[in-house]
Design an enzyme around this catalytic site. Structure first.
Site, PDB file in Angstrom:
ATOM      1  N   ARG A  25     -13.629 -26.136 -19.955  1.00  0.00           N
ATOM      2  CA  ARG A  25     -14.420 -26.735 -18.878  1.00  0.00           C
ATOM      3  C   ARG A  25     -14.116 -26.110 -17.517  1.00  0.00           C
ATOM      4  O   ARG A  25     -14.172 -26.797 -16.496  1.00  0.00           O
ATOM      5  CB  ARG A  25     -14.201 -28.254 -18.797  1.00  0.00           C
ATOM      6  CG  ARG A  25     -14.686 -29.030 -20.014  1.00  0.00           C
ATOM      7  CD  ARG A  25     -16.218 -29.123 -19.992  1.00  0.00           C
ATOM      8  NE  ARG A  25     -16.678 -30.061 -21.004  1.00  0.00           N
ATOM      9  CZ  ARG A  25     -16.898 -31.355 -20.769  1.00  0.00           C
ATOM     10  NH1 ARG A  25     -16.742 -31.861 -19.578  1.00  0.00           N
ATOM     11  NH2 ARG A  25     -17.325 -32.125 -21.740  1.00  0.00           N
ATOM     12  N   ARG A  29     -17.222 -29.611 -12.252  1.00  0.00           N
ATOM     13  CA  ARG A  29     -17.296 -30.381 -11.004  1.00  0.00           C
ATOM     14  C   ARG A  29     -16.069 -30.319 -10.102  1.00  0.00           C
ATOM     15  O   ARG A  29     -16.156 -30.700  -8.949  1.00  0.00           O
ATOM     16  CB  ARG A  29     -17.617 -31.846 -11.325  1.00  0.00           C
ATOM     17  CG  ARG A  29     -19.074 -32.043 -11.688  1.00  0.00           C
ATOM     18  CD  ARG A  29     -19.299 -33.402 -12.284  1.00  0.00           C
ATOM     19  NE  ARG A  29     -18.561 -33.491 -13.529  1.00  0.00           N
ATOM     20  CZ  ARG A  29     -18.563 -34.548 -14.336  1.00  0.00           C
ATOM     21  NH1 ARG A  29     -19.248 -35.618 -14.003  1.00  0.00           N
ATOM     22  NH2 ARG A  29     -17.885 -34.546 -15.451  1.00  0.00           N
ATOM     23  N   ARG A  38     -24.975 -28.030  -8.187  1.00  0.00           N
ATOM     24  CA  ARG A  38     -25.293 -29.242  -8.943  1.00  0.00           C
ATOM     25  C   ARG A  38     -26.043 -30.273  -8.088  1.00  0.00           C
ATOM     26  O   ARG A  38     -26.839 -31.072  -8.597  1.00  0.00           O
ATOM     27  CB  ARG A  38     -23.997 -29.834  -9.494  1.00  0.00           C
ATOM     28  CG  ARG A  38     -24.143 -31.069 -10.345  1.00  0.00           C
ATOM     29  CD  ARG A  38     -24.780 -30.777 -11.687  1.00  0.00           C
ATOM     30  NE  ARG A  38     -24.694 -31.963 -12.519  1.00  0.00           N
ATOM     31  CZ  ARG A  38     -25.548 -32.969 -12.483  1.00  0.00           C
ATOM     32  NH1 ARG A  38     -26.600 -32.914 -11.675  1.00  0.00           N
ATOM     33  NH2 ARG A  38     -25.390 -34.015 -13.266  1.00  0.00           N
ATOM     34  N   ASP A  74     -23.787 -26.316 -23.047  1.00  0.00           N
ATOM     35  CA  ASP A  74     -23.223 -27.564 -23.559  1.00  0.00           C
ATOM     36  C   ASP A  74     -23.369 -27.586 -25.070  1.00  0.00           C
ATOM     37  O   ASP A  74     -24.282 -26.955 -25.613  1.00  0.00           O
ATOM     38  CB  ASP A  74     -23.923 -28.777 -22.949  1.00  0.00           C
ATOM     39  CG  ASP A  74     -23.035 -30.011 -23.061  1.00  0.00           C
ATOM     40  OD1 ASP A  74     -22.215 -30.243 -22.160  1.00  0.00           O
ATOM     41  OD2 ASP A  74     -23.121 -30.711 -24.083  1.00  0.00           O
ATOM     42  N   TYR A 151     -22.440 -37.501 -32.034  1.00  0.00           N
ATOM     43  CA  TYR A 151     -23.403 -37.784 -30.960  1.00  0.00           C
ATOM     44  C   TYR A 151     -24.784 -38.096 -31.525  1.00  0.00           C
ATOM     45  O   TYR A 151     -25.476 -39.007 -31.066  1.00  0.00           O
ATOM     46  CB  TYR A 151     -23.504 -36.594 -29.996  1.00  0.00           C
ATOM     47  CG  TYR A 151     -22.332 -36.476 -29.047  1.00  0.00           C
ATOM     48  CD1 TYR A 151     -22.214 -37.312 -27.945  1.00  0.00           C
ATOM     49  CD2 TYR A 151     -21.322 -35.541 -29.261  1.00  0.00           C
ATOM     50  CE1 TYR A 151     -21.125 -37.210 -27.071  1.00  0.00           C
ATOM     51  CE2 TYR A 151     -20.237 -35.437 -28.405  1.00  0.00           C
ATOM     52  CZ  TYR A 151     -20.140 -36.281 -27.316  1.00  0.00           C
ATOM     53  OH  TYR A 151     -19.062 -36.184 -26.461  1.00  0.00           O
TER      54      TYR A 151
HETATM   55  O1  CP3 Z   1     -15.918 -24.855 -20.537  1.00  0.00           O
HETATM   56  C1  CP3 Z   1     -16.817 -24.541 -19.718  1.00  0.00           C
HETATM   57  O2  CP3 Z   1     -16.618 -24.373 -18.500  1.00  0.00           O
HETATM   58  C2  CP3 Z   1     -18.202 -24.249 -20.263  1.00  0.00           C
HETATM   59  C3  CP3 Z   1     -19.122 -25.305 -20.175  1.00  0.00           C
HETATM   60  C4  CP3 Z   1     -19.017 -26.523 -21.087  1.00  0.00           C
HETATM   61  C5  CP3 Z   1     -19.601 -27.750 -20.715  1.00  0.00           C
HETATM   62  N1  CP3 Z   1     -19.523 -28.591 -21.777  1.00  0.00           N
HETATM   63  C6  CP3 Z   1     -20.222 -28.008 -19.420  1.00  0.00           C
HETATM   64  C7  CP3 Z   1     -20.444 -29.407 -18.993  1.00  0.00           C
HETATM   65  C8  CP3 Z   1     -18.510 -26.669 -22.365  1.00  0.00           C
HETATM   66  C9  CP3 Z   1     -17.724 -25.686 -23.224  1.00  0.00           C
HETATM   67  C10 CP3 Z   1     -18.851 -27.983 -22.803  1.00  0.00           C
HETATM   68  C11 CP3 Z   1     -18.544 -28.492 -24.144  1.00  0.00           C
HETATM   69  C12 CP3 Z   1     -18.760 -29.906 -24.432  1.00  0.00           C
HETATM   70  N2  CP3 Z   1     -19.780 -30.719 -24.024  1.00  0.00           N
HETATM   71  C13 CP3 Z   1     -17.937 -30.657 -25.293  1.00  0.00           C
HETATM   72  C14 CP3 Z   1     -16.759 -30.125 -26.044  1.00  0.00           C
HETATM   73  C15 CP3 Z   1     -15.573 -29.969 -25.168  1.00  0.00           C
HETATM   74  C16 CP3 Z   1     -14.828 -31.211 -24.837  1.00  0.00           C
HETATM   75  O3  CP3 Z   1     -14.669 -31.480 -23.652  1.00  0.00           O
HETATM   76  O4  CP3 Z   1     -14.351 -31.863 -25.779  1.00  0.00           O
HETATM   77  C17 CP3 Z   1     -18.462 -31.953 -25.357  1.00  0.00           C
HETATM   78  C18 CP3 Z   1     -17.882 -33.121 -26.146  1.00  0.00           C
HETATM   79  C19 CP3 Z   1     -19.634 -31.979 -24.556  1.00  0.00           C
HETATM   80  C20 CP3 Z   1     -20.563 -33.109 -24.349  1.00  0.00           C
HETATM   81  C21 CP3 Z   1     -20.624 -33.454 -22.929  1.00  0.00           C
HETATM   82  N3  CP3 Z   1     -21.309 -32.741 -21.973  1.00  0.00           N
HETATM   83  C22 CP3 Z   1     -20.005 -34.555 -22.284  1.00  0.00           C
HETATM   84  C23 CP3 Z   1     -19.116 -35.567 -22.968  1.00  0.00           C
HETATM   85  C24 CP3 Z   1     -20.373 -34.480 -20.926  1.00  0.00           C
HETATM   86  C25 CP3 Z   1     -20.105 -35.461 -19.842  1.00  0.00           C
HETATM   87  C26 CP3 Z   1     -18.686 -35.403 -19.471  1.00  0.00           C
HETATM   88  C27 CP3 Z   1     -18.503 -35.589 -17.996  1.00  0.00           C
HETATM   89  O5  CP3 Z   1     -17.469 -35.079 -17.573  1.00  0.00           O
HETATM   90  O6  CP3 Z   1     -19.351 -36.197 -17.337  1.00  0.00           O
HETATM   91  C28 CP3 Z   1     -21.146 -33.316 -20.748  1.00  0.00           C
HETATM   92  C29 CP3 Z   1     -21.686 -32.817 -19.467  1.00  0.00           C
HETATM   93  C30 CP3 Z   1     -21.101 -31.548 -18.976  1.00  0.00           C
HETATM   94  N4  CP3 Z   1     -20.963 -30.428 -19.752  1.00  0.00           N
HETATM   95  C31 CP3 Z   1     -20.665 -31.259 -17.651  1.00  0.00           C
HETATM   96  C32 CP3 Z   1     -20.266 -29.911 -17.654  1.00  0.00           C
HETATM   97  C33 CP3 Z   1     -19.780 -29.093 -16.493  1.00  0.00           C
HETATM   98  C34 CP3 Z   1     -20.700 -32.209 -16.467  1.00  0.00           C
HETATM   99  C35 CP3 Z   1     -22.131 -32.264 -15.994  1.00  0.00           C
HETATM  100  C36 CP3 Z   1     -22.314 -32.569 -14.545  1.00  0.00           C
HETATM  101  O7  CP3 Z   1     -22.200 -31.675 -13.691  1.00  0.00           O
HETATM  102  O8  CP3 Z   1     -22.680 -33.726 -14.238  1.00  0.00           O
END
Ligand code: CP3
Length: 346
Positions: A25, A29, A38, A74, A151
């Site tokens: 990640r 943010r 964003r 994602d 999911y």
């Molecule tokens: O690693 C990176 O920088 C690459 C980008 C990346 C994102 N999601 C961007 C993202 C990667 C590799 C993921 C994977 C992902 N997404 C996973 C597996 C990794 C983990 O953390 O276990 C999962 C379970 C998801 C599903 C997902 N997407 C969730 C649970 C959320 C919300 C979480 C939150 O922090 O709000 C997202 C949204 C998301 N994916 C964001 C980002 C940067 C936040 C979105 C925003 O800007 O509002």
């Protein structure tokens, strides 16, 4: 690819002058430059617009000098490609348009290859591979079948451990199997296309692998990971089964070859259990990034020392960086990893 790529050399179990570091990640943010973009676009717009996804992928690499970039995307894009779109909500995380729990729901899924609608990911990877220096590796990724099905069957996030998938497994194992087959086929298609478009390696995020019992993980989640490993034989695939790494046997880990681990066991423990010829990635507790520069350095060095100087360690957190981490703490982490390796060279 130049021979000085620390990340790729480590994947090949070659000795390197220092450990490579990237952070799950890493584009997100906690970065002001991410929040600035964003503020103007929705998360999905950012993911689907090649220029924006490319820019956001590069942000943490530029700021911190990381050894790998991971495509800004994602795991949920694959469910969208199967016909179930998602939204990211402020407080509840991802929400899907609908849950898939019955034969009729299953029949409503798209039959087209997922790669037909994920061209924006492949275009961004192609541009990124050209823009990144050769000593920075480029990663693609996908969710693991168990995590994606969690999911899909739940219809979004869960604060109670995704009960819907576990119930479906008991009440309708045949339908569970069909859903897992369809997702696994999609994951393989998506990963192959990312590798063909410029990704040097891919990571499979099984974020909810540790949620069911060990037996359920073994019977209902792991075999699909194996199918992915077999289909991508000869490619670099990092398997990250959060909460379940310690459930794997030495033989199973050898079949995967590269394992991402969380912080619940020390790297030394994993190394001892799995032997010298698997690559390990991890595993600083992300909460340490909320402390201070001195503690971060101490704890990062503890992770590096726990593994020891043998080749085959990629430094990472044990899970994703959280949005509240100050950027100078992330910089302190990168500095600590760089300095440790210089110490060990003396
Ligand atoms: O690693 C990176 O920088 C690459 C980008 C990346 C994102 N999601 C961007 C993202 C990667 C590799 C993921 C994977 C992902 N997404 C996973 C597996 C990794 C983990 O953390 O276990 C999962 C379970 C998801 C599903 C997902 N997407 C969730 C649970 C959320 C919300 C979480 C939150 O922090 O709000 C997202 C949204 C998301 N994916 C964001 C980002 C940067 C936040 C979105 C925003 O800007 O509002």
């Amino acid at each position: 690819m130049s021979s000085t790529n620390l990340f790729m050399d480590t994947l090949a179990l070659k000795p390197t002058p220092r450990r490579p570091i990237w952070v799950m990640r890493q584009a997100g943010r906690y970065l002001p430059e991410y929040r600035e973009i964003r503020a103007r676009y929705s998360f999905r717009e950012m993911v689907q617009t090649v220029d924006l996804a490319t820019e956001v992928t590069l942000q943490p690499v530029r700021r911190f000098g990381l050894d790998a970039a991971i495509i800004f995307s994602d795991i949920l894009v694959l469910l969208e490609a199967l016909g179930v779109p998602y939204r990211i909500t402020e407080n509840k995380g991802p929400v899907l348009d609908r849950a898939i729990r019955t034969e009729d729901d299953y029949a409503s899924l798209s039959e087209a290859p997922v790669s037909d609608s994920l061209g924006y990911v492949y275009s961004a990877l192609g541009i990124l591979r050209q823009e990144l220096p050769t000593d920075v590796a480029l990663l693609g990724f996908a969710g693991a079948p168990w995590t994606l099905a969690s999911y899909l069957i739940e219809g979004g996030s869960s604060t109670t451990g995704f009960p819907a998938i576990r119930a479906l497994l008991e009440t309708n194992p045949a339908l569970f199997g069909k859903i897992m087959d369809r997702i696994t086929e999609g994951v393989i298609d998506h990963l192959k296309n990312q590798l063909a478009s410029g990704a040097d390696a891919v990571q499979v995020f099984d974020s909810w692998a540790g949620m069911p019992t060990r037996d359920v993980f073994r019977q209902a989640a792991r075999p699909y990971l194996q199918r992915i490993a077999d289909a991508l034989d000869g490619e670099y695939v990092i398997f990250y089964p959060k909460g379940a790494g310690h459930w794997l046997t030495k033989e199973e880990v050898h079949q995967f070859g590269i394992l991402g681990v969380d912080w619940t066991h020390s790297l030394g423990y994993y190394r001892e259990h799995f032997g010298p010829d698997v690559v390990l990635q991890g595993n600083l507790d992300p909460a340490i990034l909320m402390t201070d520069a001195q503690t971060i350095r101490q704890e990062a060095w503890a992770v590096l020392d726990s593994h020891g100087p043998a080749p085959g360690h990629i430094f990472n957190l044990g899970h994703g960086i959280t949005p509240d981490v100050p950027t100078d703490h992330m910089m302190a982490l990168v500095d600590a990893v760089h300095e440790h390796s210089m110490e060990t060279l003396q």
